[in-house]
Design a protein around this motif. Structure first.
Motif, PDB file in Angstrom:
ATOM      1  N   GLY A  87      -6.254  13.018 -23.020  1.00 31.69           N
ATOM      2  CA  GLY A  87      -7.561  13.060 -22.378  1.00 31.69           C
ATOM      3  C   GLY A  87      -8.214  11.695 -22.224  1.00 31.69           C
ATOM      4  N   ARG A  88      -7.397  10.676 -22.125  1.00 33.23           N
ATOM      5  CA  ARG A  88      -7.943   9.324 -21.922  1.00 33.23           C
ATOM      6  C   ARG A  88      -7.744   8.920 -20.466  1.00 33.23           C
ATOM      7  NH1 ARG A  88      -4.456   6.127 -26.015  1.00 33.23           N
ATOM      8  NH2 ARG A  88      -5.875   4.365 -25.684  1.00 33.23           N
ATOM      9  N   VAL A  89      -8.388   7.828 -20.103  1.00 29.49           N
ATOM     10  CA  VAL A  89      -8.257   7.287 -18.747  1.00 29.49           C
ATOM     11  C   VAL A  89      -7.583   5.922 -18.831  1.00 29.49           C
ATOM     12  CG1 VAL A  89      -9.494   6.461 -16.706  1.00 29.49           C
ATOM     13  CG2 VAL A  89     -10.272   8.536 -17.886  1.00 29.49           C
ATOM     14  N   GLY A  90      -6.544   5.739 -18.022  1.00 28.31           N
ATOM     15  CA  GLY A  90      -5.771   4.499 -18.082  1.00 28.31           C
ATOM     16  C   GLY A  90      -6.099   3.544 -16.961  1.00 28.31           C
ATOM     17  N   PHE A  91      -6.146   2.271 -17.300  1.00 29.16           N
ATOM     18  CA  PHE A  91      -6.275   1.219 -16.287  1.00 29.16           C
ATOM     19  C   PHE A  91      -4.896   0.633 -15.987  1.00 29.16           C
ATOM     20  CE2 PHE A  91     -10.706   0.400 -18.123  1.00 29.16           C
ATOM     21  CZ  PHE A  91     -11.348   1.038 -17.071  1.00 29.16           C
ATOM     22  N   ILE A  92      -4.550   0.626 -14.721  1.00 27.05           N
ATOM     23  CA  ILE A  92      -3.342  -0.068 -14.272  1.00 27.05           C
ATOM     24  C   ILE A  92      -3.822  -1.406 -13.706  1.00 27.05           C
ATOM     25  CG2 ILE A  92      -1.395  -0.027 -12.665  1.00 27.05           C
ATOM     26  CD1 ILE A  92      -1.966   3.124 -12.537  1.00 27.05           C
ATOM     27  N   LEU A  93      -3.356  -2.498 -14.284  1.00 25.40           N
ATOM     28  CA  LEU A  93      -3.859  -3.798 -13.838  1.00 25.40           C
ATOM     29  C   LEU A  93      -3.172  -4.221 -12.542  1.00 25.40           C
ATOM     30  CD1 LEU A  93      -4.096  -5.763 -17.215  1.00 25.40           C
ATOM     31  CD2 LEU A  93      -5.817  -4.336 -16.074  1.00 25.40           C
ATOM     32  N   GLY A  94      -3.989  -4.568 -11.548  1.00 27.88           N
ATOM     33  CA  GLY A  94      -3.452  -4.976 -10.255  1.00 27.88           C
ATOM     34  C   GLY A  94      -4.163  -6.199  -9.718  1.00 27.88           C
ATOM     35  N   SER A  95      -3.722  -6.591  -8.527  1.00 30.11           N
ATOM     36  CA  SER A  95      -4.377  -7.700  -7.830  1.00 30.11           C
ATOM     37  C   SER A  95      -4.288  -7.425  -6.336  1.00 30.11           C
ATOM     38  CB  SER A  95      -3.690  -9.030  -8.144  1.00 30.11           C
ATOM     39  OG  SER A  95      -4.286 -10.068  -7.384  1.00 30.11           O
ATOM     40  N   GLN A  96      -5.341  -7.732  -5.615  1.00 33.72           N
ATOM     41  CA  GLN A  96      -5.297  -7.570  -4.157  1.00 33.72           C
ATOM     42  C   GLN A  96      -5.052  -8.898  -3.454  1.00 33.72           C
ATOM     43  OE1 GLN A  96      -7.749  -4.962  -1.710  1.00 33.72           O
ATOM     44  NE2 GLN A  96      -8.547  -4.045  -3.568  1.00 33.72           N
ATOM     45  N   ASP A  97      -4.576  -9.882  -4.188  1.00 34.53           N
ATOM     46  CA  ASP A  97      -4.167 -11.126  -3.529  1.00 34.53           C
ATOM     47  C   ASP A  97      -3.091 -11.774  -4.379  1.00 34.53           C
ATOM     48  OD1 ASP A  97      -4.007 -13.120  -1.665  1.00 34.53           O
ATOM     49  OD2 ASP A  97      -6.094 -13.755  -1.842  1.00 34.53           O
ATOM     50  N   ALA A  98      -2.393 -12.728  -3.778  1.00 35.31           N
ATOM     51  CA  ALA A  98      -1.289 -13.369  -4.489  1.00 35.31           C
ATOM     52  C   ALA A  98      -1.556 -14.843  -4.740  1.00 35.31           C
ATOM     53  CB  ALA A  98       0.013 -13.183  -3.711  1.00 35.31           C
ATOM     54  N   ASP A  99      -2.766 -15.296  -4.444  1.00 35.66           N
ATOM     55  CA  ASP A  99      -3.093 -16.684  -4.793  1.00 35.66           C
ATOM     56  C   ASP A  99      -2.987 -16.914  -6.297  1.00 35.66           C
ATOM     57  OD1 ASP A  99      -3.500 -17.313  -2.189  1.00 35.66           O
ATOM     58  OD2 ASP A  99      -5.684 -17.449  -2.292  1.00 35.66           O
ATOM     59  N   ILE A 100      -3.102 -15.831  -7.069  1.00 33.59           N
ATOM     60  CA  ILE A 100      -2.980 -15.940  -8.524  1.00 33.59           C
ATOM     61  C   ILE A 100      -1.600 -16.451  -8.943  1.00 33.59           C
ATOM     62  CG2 ILE A 100      -4.694 -14.128  -8.948  1.00 33.59           C
ATOM     63  CD1 ILE A 100      -2.329 -12.243  -9.638  1.00 33.59           C
ATOM     64  N   LEU A 101      -0.632 -16.397  -8.029  1.00 34.65           N
ATOM     65  CA  LEU A 101       0.711 -16.916  -8.338  1.00 34.65           C
ATOM     66  C   LEU A 101       0.797 -18.419  -8.089  1.00 34.65           C
ATOM     67  CD1 LEU A 101       2.790 -14.100  -6.616  1.00 34.65           C
ATOM     68  CD2 LEU A 101       2.369 -14.382  -9.071  1.00 34.65           C
ATOM     69  N   GLU A 102      -0.288 -18.976  -7.541  1.00 34.83           N
ATOM     70  CA  GLU A 102      -0.297 -20.388  -7.174  1.00 34.83           C
ATOM     71  C   GLU A 102       0.954 -20.680  -6.337  1.00 34.83           C
ATOM     72  OE1 GLU A 102      -1.321 -22.708 -10.646  1.00 34.83           O
ATOM     73  OE2 GLU A 102      -3.252 -21.684 -10.776  1.00 34.83           O
ATOM     74  N   HIS A 112       3.594  -9.971 -15.322  1.00 30.15           N
ATOM     75  CA  HIS A 112       4.157  -8.714 -15.808  1.00 30.15           C
ATOM     76  C   HIS A 112       3.989  -8.612 -17.321  1.00 30.15           C
ATOM     77  CE1 HIS A 112       7.351  -5.850 -17.054  1.00 30.15           C
ATOM     78  NE2 HIS A 112       6.979  -5.231 -15.939  1.00 30.15           N
ATOM     79  N   ARG A 113       4.244  -9.706 -18.009  1.00 29.52           N
ATOM     80  CA  ARG A 113       4.113  -9.704 -19.466  1.00 29.52           C
ATOM     81  C   ARG A 113       2.648  -9.563 -19.889  1.00 29.52           C
ATOM     82  NH1 ARG A 113       8.722 -11.454 -22.392  1.00 29.52           N
ATOM     83  NH2 ARG A 113      10.451 -11.879 -20.992  1.00 29.52           N
ATOM     84  N   LEU A 114       1.731  -9.972 -19.004  1.00 25.88           N
ATOM     85  CA  LEU A 114       0.303  -9.781 -19.293  1.00 25.88           C
ATOM     86  C   LEU A 114      -0.132  -8.344 -19.019  1.00 25.88           C
ATOM     87  CD1 LEU A 114      -1.270 -13.028 -17.789  1.00 25.88           C
ATOM     88  CD2 LEU A 114      -0.921 -12.480 -20.193  1.00 25.88           C
ATOM     89  N   GLY A 115       0.766  -7.547 -18.437  1.00 26.84           N
ATOM     90  CA  GLY A 115       0.435  -6.147 -18.190  1.00 26.84           C
ATOM     91  C   GLY A 115       0.160  -5.813 -16.738  1.00 26.84           C
ATOM     92  N   VAL A 116       0.256  -6.788 -15.842  1.00 27.82           N
ATOM     93  CA  VAL A 116      -0.024  -6.535 -14.428  1.00 27.82           C
ATOM     94  C   VAL A 116       1.139  -5.745 -13.828  1.00 27.82           C
ATOM     95  CG1 VAL A 116      -0.439  -7.618 -12.190  1.00 27.82           C
ATOM     96  CG2 VAL A 116      -1.424  -8.608 -14.276  1.00 27.82           C
ATOM     97  N   ARG A 154      12.567  -7.650  -9.422  1.00 21.25           N
ATOM     98  CA  ARG A 154      13.372  -7.898 -10.617  1.00 21.25           C
ATOM     99  C   ARG A 154      12.606  -7.533 -11.897  1.00 21.25           C
ATOM    100  NH1 ARG A 154      14.373 -11.512 -14.590  1.00 21.25           N
ATOM    101  NH2 ARG A 154      12.644 -12.872 -13.989  1.00 21.25           N
ATOM    102  N   VAL A 155      11.331  -7.999 -11.968  1.00 24.86           N
ATOM    103  CA  VAL A 155      10.623  -7.798 -13.237  1.00 24.86           C
ATOM    104  C   VAL A 155       9.922  -6.453 -13.287  1.00 24.86           C
ATOM    105  CG1 VAL A 155      10.277 -10.287 -13.467  1.00 24.86           C
ATOM    106  CG2 VAL A 155       8.400  -8.881 -12.601  1.00 24.86           C
ATOM    107  N   GLY A 156       9.703  -5.806 -12.126  1.00 16.18           N
ATOM    108  CA  GLY A 156       9.077  -4.489 -12.149  1.00 16.18           C
ATOM    109  C   GLY A 156       7.584  -4.512 -11.877  1.00 16.18           C
ATOM    110  N   ILE A 157       7.186  -5.149 -10.795  1.00 14.98           N
ATOM    111  CA  ILE A 157       5.795  -5.077 -10.341  1.00 14.98           C
ATOM    112  C   ILE A 157       5.793  -4.405  -8.973  1.00 14.98           C
ATOM    113  CG2 ILE A 157       3.797  -6.414  -9.533  1.00 14.98           C
ATOM    114  CD1 ILE A 157       4.212  -8.338 -11.781  1.00 14.98           C
TER     115      ILE A 157
END
Lengths: 336, 346
Positions: A87-102, A112-116, A154-157
């Protein structure tokens, strides 16, 4: 809204319900209970965030789940089933842009290791990977973009193609070895908007095994007529996609706040400035309309369940739409 | 062009020392160096940050270069075109700060003005790969100029930074030439008709820059002027064939020279850079280096082996080919000076 039948209430309460696109949670809110969601894919970084800023914003979600046992962090589809049982609610971590990959495909594994678990490869405009849906050039993927998709596979995102330019999205679906999704997009054939997607994109997405998350966000849900968008319009979008590619390839992405009022004003202002082609015609035609009648926010989820049952949808098909399809796709993309 | 009065070698030598000589592209300036001799070179567009730097890293690199410049009595920062003429008069070498990438600007256009305040006067739109502005010359897609790229070019013109289109994809560069309020340049590139390389320019690109009143810095870097003869180091005459080609196509007023060579005499640093570049971008360099055992050593044509250290063989070669004095002055620096004055606005 019309009253919700006991049958619909029971089905909705029992089903795994995933909002394929939400954002801005400040913690537990009764909205989550009203919506009956099991998990939400959360857009966490802001447009233009670099690695450091993105990491700070992800930290916020660790804090939310650490401080409230009703919330949890999803890193596998088993987590989603587990949260349903608890009965809990889960957050799936996402991003709507890829600038975060620099400029570094290696950061895909770091995230991925951070949970995204979900990354959309561009947001309206061009970035280092792909064109956004507002770029007149409609260019395909860059070399970097291809490298990133291979790494996500490969990593599963999960590869998310909403907001992406048509050609870039088609090329992404060509090279991805895992199912791709449009987390929050509607069929262009019914709602002509640069954010919506062509029949070809819908077909290709289904061929990858992916899903299209239909969305009640008014500017892209509106079918262009004198009436503001309604739940019936959203159902029309859903059934259009079902007719085109089948019941296994639809989901819902509400594109709405997980905590009412949490959307930062400064971000709304800065994004609004570049959004003319997406929102302009709708706002001129329907000034002041902020919601799709009957599905005003994610709180409209139970209305949808009730309306579909009334239309004669089979319960198992409703379950697929509400969450089982996304669960299947996430499982294949995440490998867990 | 009148090619009747050929200058003697002595006249050409005097001309080179008297003329304003500008190298359209060099890199790795780290303070006093015997390679920058004010009798042989007047000014140069020095790349002052690594192409992969983000804004913070680029600012740090630029401040490092500024500090090196402050302790070099033989060189001086160029912020206006008149500074180049003054440097010539004063017997010092003018250092123009350039960037070969728009990555440091990211998606924040205000950074163009900030980089200007640090001295940057030339910015290249992309470097081989895609950026937010457009595609680089190695992108198979070459999607053209993005919406942001158009705003970027407007901002360069408004602030007074010269637009460089070297390393840019062909379609993106053509769209940038059409979109730019001021004439752009290819600071260091050659006609692909003579040396086929993704870094070099089609006749369409050359004509477009000529019609727009821009500039092409013909480049002595060997992989761009070796005429695709595997295993052969080009000569200064091979390089000059590229100059002739551009002059024939768009006239004497739109041609300059560039070495893509290092200002520093620290050869280990330069060799490391060459190795990294040639590994990262084999499409550009591997054809040339395929038949040399040393993939870093031979980077300039026979006759101008030193690159920026001595460009007088180019002046000699132009004289041998019958170029008139005023035309030689244009090619070796006058055109660059005119172009920069026009796009900088001072």
């Amino acid at each position: 809204m019309s009253t919700i039948s006991e049958e619909a209430r029971a089905l909705h309460a029992d089903a795994i319900v995933i909002d394929g696109c939400s954002f801005f949670s400040q913690g537990w809110h009764e909205r989550l209970a009203i919506a009956g969601v099991t998990a939400l894919q959360m857009t966490v970084p802001w447009p233009g965030d670099d690695f450091r800023r993105a990491v700070r914003r992800y930290q916020h979600y660790y804090r939310l789940v650490n401080e409230d046992a009703r919330l949890g962090l999803v890193t596998s589809t088993e987590d989603i089933r587990q949260f349903k049982r608890e009965g809990r609610v889960g957050f799936i971590l996402g991003s709507q842009d890829a600038d975060i990959l620099e400029t570094d495909p290696g950061l895909v594994e770091v995230y991925h290791r951070l949970g995204v678990r979900v990354i959309q490869i561009s947001y309206n405009e061009r970035n280092l990977l792909a064109d956004g849906c507002l770029e007149p050039t409609n260019a395909g993927l860059s070399r970097f973009g291809k490298a990133v998709i291979r790494e996500m596979n490969r990593v599963g995102i999960q590869v998310d193609l909403s907001h992406v330019g048509e050609r870039s999205s088609l090329e992404a679906m060509d090279i991805s070895t895992k199912p791709c999704i449009f987390s929050h997009s509607n069929p262009k054939a019914r709602a002509d908007n640069p954010r919506n997607i062509t029949d070809e994109q819908i077909r290709r997405c289904a061929e990858t095994g992916g899903v299209i998350g239909l969305s009640p966000w008014p500017p892209i849900c509106w079918t262009g007529g004198p009436n503001p968008p309604s739940l019936d319009d959203l159902i029309g979008h859903i059934e259009y996609v079902v007719d085109l590619v089948g019941i296994d390839h639809v989901a819902i992405g509400t594109d709405s706040e997980a905590t009412p009022g949490a959307y930062p004003k400064e971000l709304r202002t800065s994004l609004g400035a570049t959004y003319g082609p997406v929102t302009g015609r709708f706002q001129e035609t329907h000034p002041g309309v902020r919601h799709t009648a009957g599905f005003e926010s994610m709180e409209g989820f139970p209305n949808l369940t009730a309306a579909l049952l009334e239309r004669g949808w089979r319960p198992e098909d409703v379950r697929k739409l509400l969450g089982e399809n996304l669960l299947r796709v996430y499982r294949e993309s995440w490998g867990a | 062009m009148n090619k009747t009065e050929t200058l003697s070698p002595e006249q050409a030598a005097r001309l080179h020392k008297d003329a304003i000589v500008i190298d359209g592209l060099s890199f790795y300036y780290d303070g006093p160096t015997p390679r920058l001799n004010p009798e042989l070179i007047t000014a140069t567009n020095v790349t002052v940050a690594e192409t992969y730097n983000d804004f913070g890293a680029a600012v740090e690199e630029i401040l490092t270069v500024r500090a090196a410049l402050a302790r070099d009595p033989g060189a001086r920062l160029v912020e206006r075109a008149a500074d180049i003429e003054q440097a010539k008069q004063d017997g010092v070498v003018g250092i123009i700060f350039g960037l070969q990438a728009s990555l440091p600007i990211g998606t924040d256009l205000s950074r163009i003005g900030k980089l200007y305040d640090l001295g940057v006067r030339i910015i290249q739109l992309t470097y081989n790969d895609r950026t937010w502005t457009g595609d680089g010359c190695l992108e198979p897609v070459d999607g053209g100029l993005s919406r942001f790229g158009r705003e970027f070019i407007e901002e360069l013109a408004r602030v007074g930074v010269a637009l460089d289109l070297s390393h840019v994809g062909r379609r993106t560069s053509l769209e940038a030439i059409a979109a730019s309020p001021k004439p752009p340049m290819f600071s260091h590139a050659n006609p692909a008709a003579l040396t086929d390389n993704p870094r070099n320019l089609t006749d369409e690109q050359i004509k477009a820059i000529g019609e727009r009143g821009g500039l092409i810095g013909c480049c002595t870097w060997a992989p761009l002027c070796y005429k695709n003869r595997a295993g052969v180091q080009p000569t200064v005459d091979d390089f000059l064939d590229h100059v002739d080609y551009v002059v024939d196509l768009i006239g004497i007023d739109h041609v300059g020279i560039a070495t893509d060579s290092a200002c520093t005499a620290n050869t280990a640093w330069v060799a490391q850079h060459s190795l990294e570049f040639n590994t990262a971008f084999p499409e550009i360099a591997s054809g040339y280096y395929a038949h040399f055992s040393d993939r870093t050593g031979i980077t300039q044509p026979v006759g101008v082996e030193g690159g920026i250290a001595d460009l007088s063989p180019i002046t000699q070669g132009l004289a041998r080919r019958g170029y008139r004095e005023e035309d030689i002055r244009k090619v070796i620096g006058g055109n660059f000076l005119r172009h920069l004055r026009e796009v900088w606005g001072s």
